[in-house]
Scaffold this motif. Structure first.
Motif, PDB file in Angstrom:
ATOM      1  N   PRO A 106      -2.116  11.972   1.532  1.00 20.47           N
ATOM      2  CA  PRO A 106      -2.866  11.583   2.732  1.00 20.47           C
ATOM      3  C   PRO A 106      -2.813  10.079   2.999  1.00 20.47           C
ATOM      4  O   PRO A 106      -2.697   9.652   4.155  1.00 20.47           O
ATOM      5  CB  PRO A 106      -4.294  12.050   2.417  1.00 20.47           C
ATOM      6  N   ARG A 107      -2.902   9.268   1.939  1.00 16.42           N
ATOM      7  CA  ARG A 107      -2.832   7.826   2.123  1.00 16.42           C
ATOM      8  C   ARG A 107      -1.452   7.408   2.637  1.00 16.42           C
ATOM      9  O   ARG A 107      -1.341   6.555   3.527  1.00 16.42           O
ATOM     10  CB  ARG A 107      -3.135   7.128   0.793  1.00 16.42           C
ATOM     11  N   LEU A 108      -0.415   8.015   2.099  1.00 22.40           N
ATOM     12  CA  LEU A 108       0.935   7.713   2.570  1.00 22.40           C
ATOM     13  C   LEU A 108       1.078   8.021   4.057  1.00 22.40           C
ATOM     14  O   LEU A 108       1.591   7.208   4.831  1.00 22.40           O
ATOM     15  CB  LEU A 108       1.966   8.535   1.789  1.00 22.40           C
ATOM     16  N   ALA A 156       6.729  10.926   4.085  1.00 16.69           N
ATOM     17  CA  ALA A 156       5.766  10.799   2.986  1.00 16.69           C
ATOM     18  C   ALA A 156       6.135  11.724   1.831  1.00 16.69           C
ATOM     19  O   ALA A 156       6.073  11.333   0.654  1.00 16.69           O
ATOM     20  CB  ALA A 156       4.355  11.117   3.488  1.00 16.69           C
ATOM     21  N   SER A 211      -1.177   8.125   6.290  1.00 17.86           N
ATOM     22  CA  SER A 211      -1.981   7.203   7.105  1.00 17.86           C
ATOM     23  C   SER A 211      -1.288   5.853   7.305  1.00 17.86           C
ATOM     24  O   SER A 211      -1.596   5.141   8.265  1.00 17.86           O
ATOM     25  CB  SER A 211      -3.346   6.986   6.453  1.00 17.86           C
ATOM     26  N   LEU A 212      -0.374   5.508   6.428  1.00 20.54           N
ATOM     27  CA  LEU A 212       0.337   4.237   6.531  1.00 20.54           C
ATOM     28  C   LEU A 212       1.598   4.324   7.388  1.00 20.54           C
ATOM     29  O   LEU A 212       2.204   3.302   7.706  1.00 20.54           O
ATOM     30  CB  LEU A 212       0.742   3.747   5.133  1.00 20.54           C
ATOM     31  N   ALA A 253       0.836  -1.207   0.000  1.00 18.72           N
ATOM     32  CA  ALA A 253       0.000   0.000   0.000  1.00 18.72           C
ATOM     33  C   ALA A 253       0.870   1.256   0.000  1.00 18.72           C
ATOM     34  O   ALA A 253       0.510   2.273  -0.626  1.00 18.72           O
ATOM     35  CB  ALA A 253      -0.936  -0.015   1.211  1.00 18.72           C
ATOM     36  N   PHE A 254       2.010   1.194   0.682  1.00 15.65           N
ATOM     37  CA  PHE A 254       2.935   2.340   0.711  1.00 15.65           C
ATOM     38  C   PHE A 254       3.436   2.657  -0.700  1.00 15.65           C
ATOM     39  O   PHE A 254       3.408   3.821  -1.135  1.00 15.65           O
ATOM     40  CB  PHE A 254       4.099   2.008   1.641  1.00 15.65           C
ATOM     41  N   ASP A 313       0.854   6.681  -6.863  1.00 12.56           N
ATOM     42  CA  ASP A 313      -0.331   7.462  -7.216  1.00 12.56           C
ATOM     43  C   ASP A 313      -0.260   8.911  -6.753  1.00 12.56           C
ATOM     44  O   ASP A 313      -1.183   9.689  -7.023  1.00 12.56           O
ATOM     45  CB  ASP A 313      -1.577   6.809  -6.607  1.00 12.56           C
ATOM     46  N   ALA A 371       0.549   4.026  -2.907  1.00 13.50           N
ATOM     47  CA  ALA A 371       0.215   5.417  -2.604  1.00 13.50           C
ATOM     48  C   ALA A 371       1.281   6.367  -3.135  1.00 13.50           C
ATOM     49  O   ALA A 371       0.970   7.451  -3.654  1.00 13.50           O
ATOM     50  CB  ALA A 371       0.044   5.590  -1.095  1.00 13.50           C
ATOM     51  N   ASP A 429      -0.492   9.947  -3.666  1.00 12.92           N
ATOM     52  CA  ASP A 429      -1.543  10.117  -2.662  1.00 12.92           C
ATOM     53  C   ASP A 429      -0.904  10.414  -1.304  1.00 12.92           C
ATOM     54  O   ASP A 429      -0.646   9.505  -0.494  1.00 12.92           O
ATOM     55  CB  ASP A 429      -2.390   8.843  -2.602  1.00 12.92           C
ATOM     56  N   ARG A 447       1.205  -0.005  11.006  1.00 17.18           N
ATOM     57  CA  ARG A 447       1.846   1.155  10.383  1.00 17.18           C
ATOM     58  C   ARG A 447       3.353   0.943  10.283  1.00 17.18           C
ATOM     59  O   ARG A 447       3.950   0.199  11.068  1.00 17.18           O
ATOM     60  CB  ARG A 447       1.563   2.431  11.187  1.00 17.18           C
TER      61      ARG A 447
END
Length: 304
Positions: free
Chosen positions: A199-201, A229, A203-204, A188-189, A195, A192, A197, A273
């Motif tokens: 905010p997504r980064l 991030a 959050s991870l 997911a990292f 892409d 993100a 992204d 995380r």
């Protein structure tokens, strides 16, 4: 020296264990291999000079390689320090394995006892503390045997291990037990970052996430989810291909660029995380790792 096939076989039964002890003490694959070779030479000399057989070969070899590693640590001029930034001139050399090729339980055990987050904390210990901790806490060697290696009393060996244990427990994070869940966070990292992204980064990442980057001229450190991030977005070039790989038993990545290995990244995941990222991009290390059989063809595309 005369060749003795039985001696060869006896030693080979213990080689993997000896490498594991030396690597945890020294944090270097090359140094650990040198220590194992020296233990082998001492065994041959011992067998030729002693009339009696060694009763407990495993114990004798563990003691021998521990003394070799202790001398190697002392020769580095290491002193104990509370500052990782002061100590870290380079990251411990990673051990790479193909993902999905072994028992997940063994992978978790490996990550717990030889994970890069733990090895980096061990760098802050004195040589005697590191040897005492590795022998007793990681390999369950009794304190009287630890004391014999260190040339100290059993009580002194116990105190050294206890002091080291407190420092490790306060600084080495406890990783998540499920390798698949860890891999999902790492995937997911990268998704993100690809892409863009932010905010997504964030959050991870743990709010206090730390990144160590070994570029060959010292270790750079960045800290905090926002900074890490933003850096991930800067380095997420479309020409870089991410291949999954196990790094010291934990999910990591081999990054390829223009069909060649560019870097290795190791991730420590706790409570869902990322709490630590260790990035290897020193040209000499990448050159040595490029031929590792655990790595996929850098010119290929991952199947996932």
């Amino acid at each position: 020296m005369t060749d003795d096939p039985r001696l060869d076989d006896d030693f080979e039964e213990h080689r993997r264990h000896l490498f594991g002890v030396a690597y945890r003490m020294l944090g270097s694959v090359a140094d650990a291999e040198d220590a194992v070779q020296e233990a082998w030479l001492r065994l041959r000399r011992s067998r030729e000079s002693e009339a009696a057989e060694i009763e407990n070969l495993g114990g004798w070899l563990t003691t021998t390689i521990s003394r070799i590693a202790l001398n190697m640590l002392r020769s580095r001029g290491i002193r104990r320090t509370d500052s990782l930034e002061e100590r870290l001139e380079h990251l411990p050399e990673p051990i790479l394995e193909r993902e999905g090729g072994g028992d997940p339980g063994e992978e978790v055990a490996l990550a717990d006892t030889v994970g890069l987050a733990l090895l980096i904390v061990l760098e802050t210990l004195s040589p005697a503390e590191r040897v005492a901790f590795v022998l007793h806490d990681l390999f369950a060697v009794p304190f009287d045997e630890v004391a014999a290696v260190l040339g100290r009393s059993p009580q002194a060996a116990r105190q050294l291990a206890s002091r080291a244990r407190r420092r490790v427990q306060g600084r080495a994070p406890q990783t998540d037990a499920d390798p698949a869940a860890q891999r999902a966070v790492v995937d997911a990292f990268f998704a993100a970052a690809r892409d863009g992204d932010l905010p997504r980064l964030i959050s991870l990442l743990d709010p206090e996430v730390v990144v160590h980057s070994d570029l060959g001229a010292g270790v750079l450190r960045s800290h905090g989810a926002q900074e890490v991030a933003a850096s991930a977005l800067r380095y997420a070039h479309p020409d870089r291909v991410v291949h999954p790989v196990l790094v010291n038993g934990a999910p990591g990545a081999a990054i390829a660029r223009d069909g060649a290995l560019f870097s290795i990244m190791a991730f420590t995941v706790a409570d869902g995380r990322i709490v630590q990222i260790d990035a290897f991009a020193a040209p000499d290390l990448i050159g040595r790792l490029a031929g590792n059989p655990a790595l996929p063809d850098p010119g290929s595309r991952p199947s996932r």
